[in-house]
Design a protein around this motif. Structure first.
Motif, PDB file in Angstrom:
ATOM      1  N   UNK A   1       0.994  -1.064  -0.288  1.00 16.73           N
ATOM      2  CA  UNK A   1       0.109   0.051   0.194  1.00 16.73           C
ATOM      3  C   UNK A   1       0.680   1.231  -0.618  1.00 16.73           C
ATOM      4  N   UNK A   2       1.947   1.346   0.528  1.00 14.04           N
ATOM      5  CA  UNK A   2       2.748   2.332   0.901  1.00 14.04           C
ATOM      6  C   UNK A   2       3.374   2.112  -0.530  1.00 14.04           C
ATOM      7  N   UNK A   3       4.611   1.524  -1.359  1.00 18.51           N
ATOM      8  CA  UNK A   3       5.389   1.066  -2.392  1.00 18.51           C
ATOM      9  C   UNK A   3       4.488   1.534  -2.917  1.00 18.51           C
ATOM     10  N   UNK A   4       3.564   1.078  -3.947  1.00 20.75           N
ATOM     11  CA  UNK A   4       2.323   1.115  -5.089  1.00 20.75           C
ATOM     12  C   UNK A   4       2.525   3.007  -5.813  1.00 20.75           C
ATOM     13  N   UNK A   5       2.335   3.767  -5.044  1.00 22.45           N
ATOM     14  CA  UNK A   5       2.113   5.169  -5.341  1.00 22.45           C
ATOM     15  C   UNK A   5       3.856   5.166  -5.644  1.00 22.45           C
ATOM     16  N   UNK A   6       4.759   4.909  -5.147  1.00 21.95           N
ATOM     17  CA  UNK A   6       5.953   5.896  -5.231  1.00 21.95           C
ATOM     18  C   UNK A   6       6.505   4.696  -7.112  1.00 21.95           C
ATOM     19  N   UNK A   7       5.781   3.428  -7.184  1.00 17.32           N
ATOM     20  CA  UNK A   7       6.717   2.427  -7.930  1.00 17.32           C
ATOM     21  C   UNK A   7       5.679   3.302  -8.944  1.00 17.32           C
ATOM     22  N   UNK A   8       4.621   3.249  -9.418  1.00 16.93           N
ATOM     23  CA  UNK A   8       3.986   3.817 -10.212  1.00 16.93           C
ATOM     24  C   UNK A   8       4.375   5.451 -10.606  1.00 16.93           C
ATOM     25  N   UNK A   9       5.552   6.409 -10.008  1.00 14.78           N
ATOM     26  CA  UNK A   9       5.477   7.039 -10.176  1.00 14.78           C
ATOM     27  C   UNK A   9       6.989   6.770 -10.762  1.00 14.78           C
TER      28      UNK A   9
ATOM     29  N   UNK B   1       2.122   5.573   4.432  1.00 16.82           N
ATOM     30  CA  UNK B   1       1.966   6.336   2.580  1.00 16.82           C
ATOM     31  C   UNK B   1       2.283   7.577   2.006  1.00 16.82           C
ATOM     32  N   UNK B   2       1.373   8.469   2.693  1.00 15.55           N
ATOM     33  CA  UNK B   2       1.121   9.826   2.109  1.00 15.55           C
ATOM     34  C   UNK B   2       2.909  11.117   2.235  1.00 15.55           C
ATOM     35  N   UNK B   3       3.763   9.668   3.535  1.00 14.93           N
ATOM     36  CA  UNK B   3       4.880  10.608   3.292  1.00 14.93           C
ATOM     37  C   UNK B   3       5.768  10.042   3.211  1.00 14.93           C
ATOM     38  N   UNK B   4       5.990   8.817   2.476  1.00 14.39           N
ATOM     39  CA  UNK B   4       7.094   8.405   2.226  1.00 14.39           C
ATOM     40  C   UNK B   4       7.697   8.829   1.126  1.00 14.39           C
ATOM     41  N   UNK B   5       6.561   9.109  -0.011  1.00 12.75           N
ATOM     42  CA  UNK B   5       7.666  10.062  -1.230  1.00 12.75           C
ATOM     43  C   UNK B   5       8.418  11.466  -0.848  1.00 12.75           C
ATOM     44  N   UNK B   6       8.406  11.919   0.014  1.00 14.05           N
ATOM     45  CA  UNK B   6       8.705  13.336   0.789  1.00 14.05           C
ATOM     46  C   UNK B   6       8.055  14.249   0.217  1.00 14.05           C
ATOM     47  N   UNK B   7       6.439  14.384  -0.193  1.00 12.49           N
ATOM     48  CA  UNK B   7       6.778  15.623  -0.766  1.00 12.49           C
ATOM     49  C   UNK B   7       6.421  16.786  -0.011  1.00 12.49           C
ATOM     50  N   UNK B   8       6.023  18.231  -0.339  1.00  9.60           N
ATOM     51  CA  UNK B   8       6.127  19.064   0.061  1.00  9.60           C
ATOM     52  C   UNK B   8       4.815  20.132   1.051  1.00  9.60           C
ATOM     53  N   UNK B   9       4.123  19.445   0.458  1.00 11.67           N
ATOM     54  CA  UNK B   9       2.794  19.287   1.225  1.00 11.67           C
ATOM     55  C   UNK B   9       2.190  18.222   1.397  1.00 11.67           C
ATOM     56  N   UNK B  10       1.474  17.813   2.779  1.00  8.41           N
ATOM     57  CA  UNK B  10       1.045  16.933   3.647  1.00  8.41           C
ATOM     58  C   UNK B  10      -0.563  17.963   3.866  1.00  8.41           C
ATOM     59  N   UNK B  11      -1.968  17.411   3.211  1.00  5.79           N
ATOM     60  CA  UNK B  11      -3.450  17.143   3.289  1.00  5.79           C
ATOM     61  C   UNK B  11      -4.155  16.975   4.368  1.00  5.79           C
ATOM     62  N   UNK B  12      -4.423  16.628   5.158  1.00  4.18           N
ATOM     63  CA  UNK B  12      -5.188  15.230   6.110  1.00  4.18           C
ATOM     64  C   UNK B  12      -6.642  16.240   6.533  1.00  4.18           C
TER      65      UNK B  12
END
Length: 239
Positions: free
Chosen positions: A113-121, A162-173
């Motif tokens: 669940x955490x890795x898949x969005x990064x893999x797609x990127x 999942x939200x933080x692993x890609x090291x985004x500049x912004x996090x929305x919660x």
């Protein structure tokens, strides 16, 4: 990049932002011309009654919904000129989102669940980064478990990872503790602030919880599709 009045860089800059949903025959205006600057690294709470436009504003700021009018720059990208595909591309790597409903894929393990969005990127080290982030949120022993094998608090930890692993500049919660009991919710808030502090991301939290809002540097209040108050908290941001 646009600057704040104090000279610092902005993570978000919106001017006269509008959102209208529904058909041309029966339009419903949701946002009525929002002006907002959020400084890079700032921690902001967004309060307001149900129907005030909080979630719609977050959807527009995060690129999940296209604004009807106005200008919007997020992490240096001009969102106001993008179509849905462009917004999806712009979100990738720039923005992490944590929702009240965890939105984990039931057929995937916590790591997947955490890795898949990064893999797609296109990240080659997605699995390793996912496991490292799960370790950081206290789930190093649950990496191969499926969502149904995890408690609500554990599922939200996976969502945060999942939200933080890609090291985004912004996090929305958006109401990140809404489906959790009080004790678990407090643990999740503490974790979210800790991970944000570690990564230096900008954080915008939608909440009904005034005690949570008091932990943020700044509190925005919405009513009828507009920001009606904007106050700074004297307290130091929780960590």
């Amino acid at each position: 990049m646009t600057n704040t009045s104090s000279g610092g860089p902005l993570a978000v800059s919106a001017r006269n932002l509008t959102l209208t949903l529904g058909s041309d025959a029966a339009p419903t205006k949701i946002l009525h011309g929002v002006d907002l600057d959020i400084a890079k690294g700032e921690v902001v709470a967004l309060l307001g009654p149900s129907g005030s436009g909080k979630s719609s504003l977050m959807a527009v700021l995060s690129g999940l919904e296209r604004a009807t009018g106005g200008s919007l720059t997020v992490a240096g990208a001009d969102f106001s000129g993008m179509d849905e595909d462009g917004l999806a591309q712009a979100r990738r790597g720039r923005i992490g989102i944590v929702l009240q409903a965890f939105h984990l894929l039931p057929t995937m393990t916590a790591t997947e669940n955490v890795a898949t969005p990064m893999e797609l990127a296109g990240s080659e080290d997605a699995q390793a980064r996912a496991k490292a982030e799960l370790e950081a949120v206290g789930l190093g022993h649950r990496t191969d478990h499926y969502p149904t094998q995890l408690s609500g608090g554990e599922q939200q930890r996976v969502a945060i990872a999942r939200a933080i692993a890609p090291r985004p500049e912004l996090i929305f919660a958006d109401e990140p503790t809404g489906n959790l009991d009080v004790g678990t919710g407090e643990e999740i808030v503490k974790l979210l602030f800790e991970r944000r502090a570690e990564t230096g991301a900008t954080l915008l939290i939608i909440t009904h919880d005034k005690s949570l809002a008091e932990k943020c540097e700044r509190v925005l209040t919405m009513a009828d599709g507009l920001i009606v108050s904007d106050t700074k908290n004297a307290k130091t941001v929780a960590a």
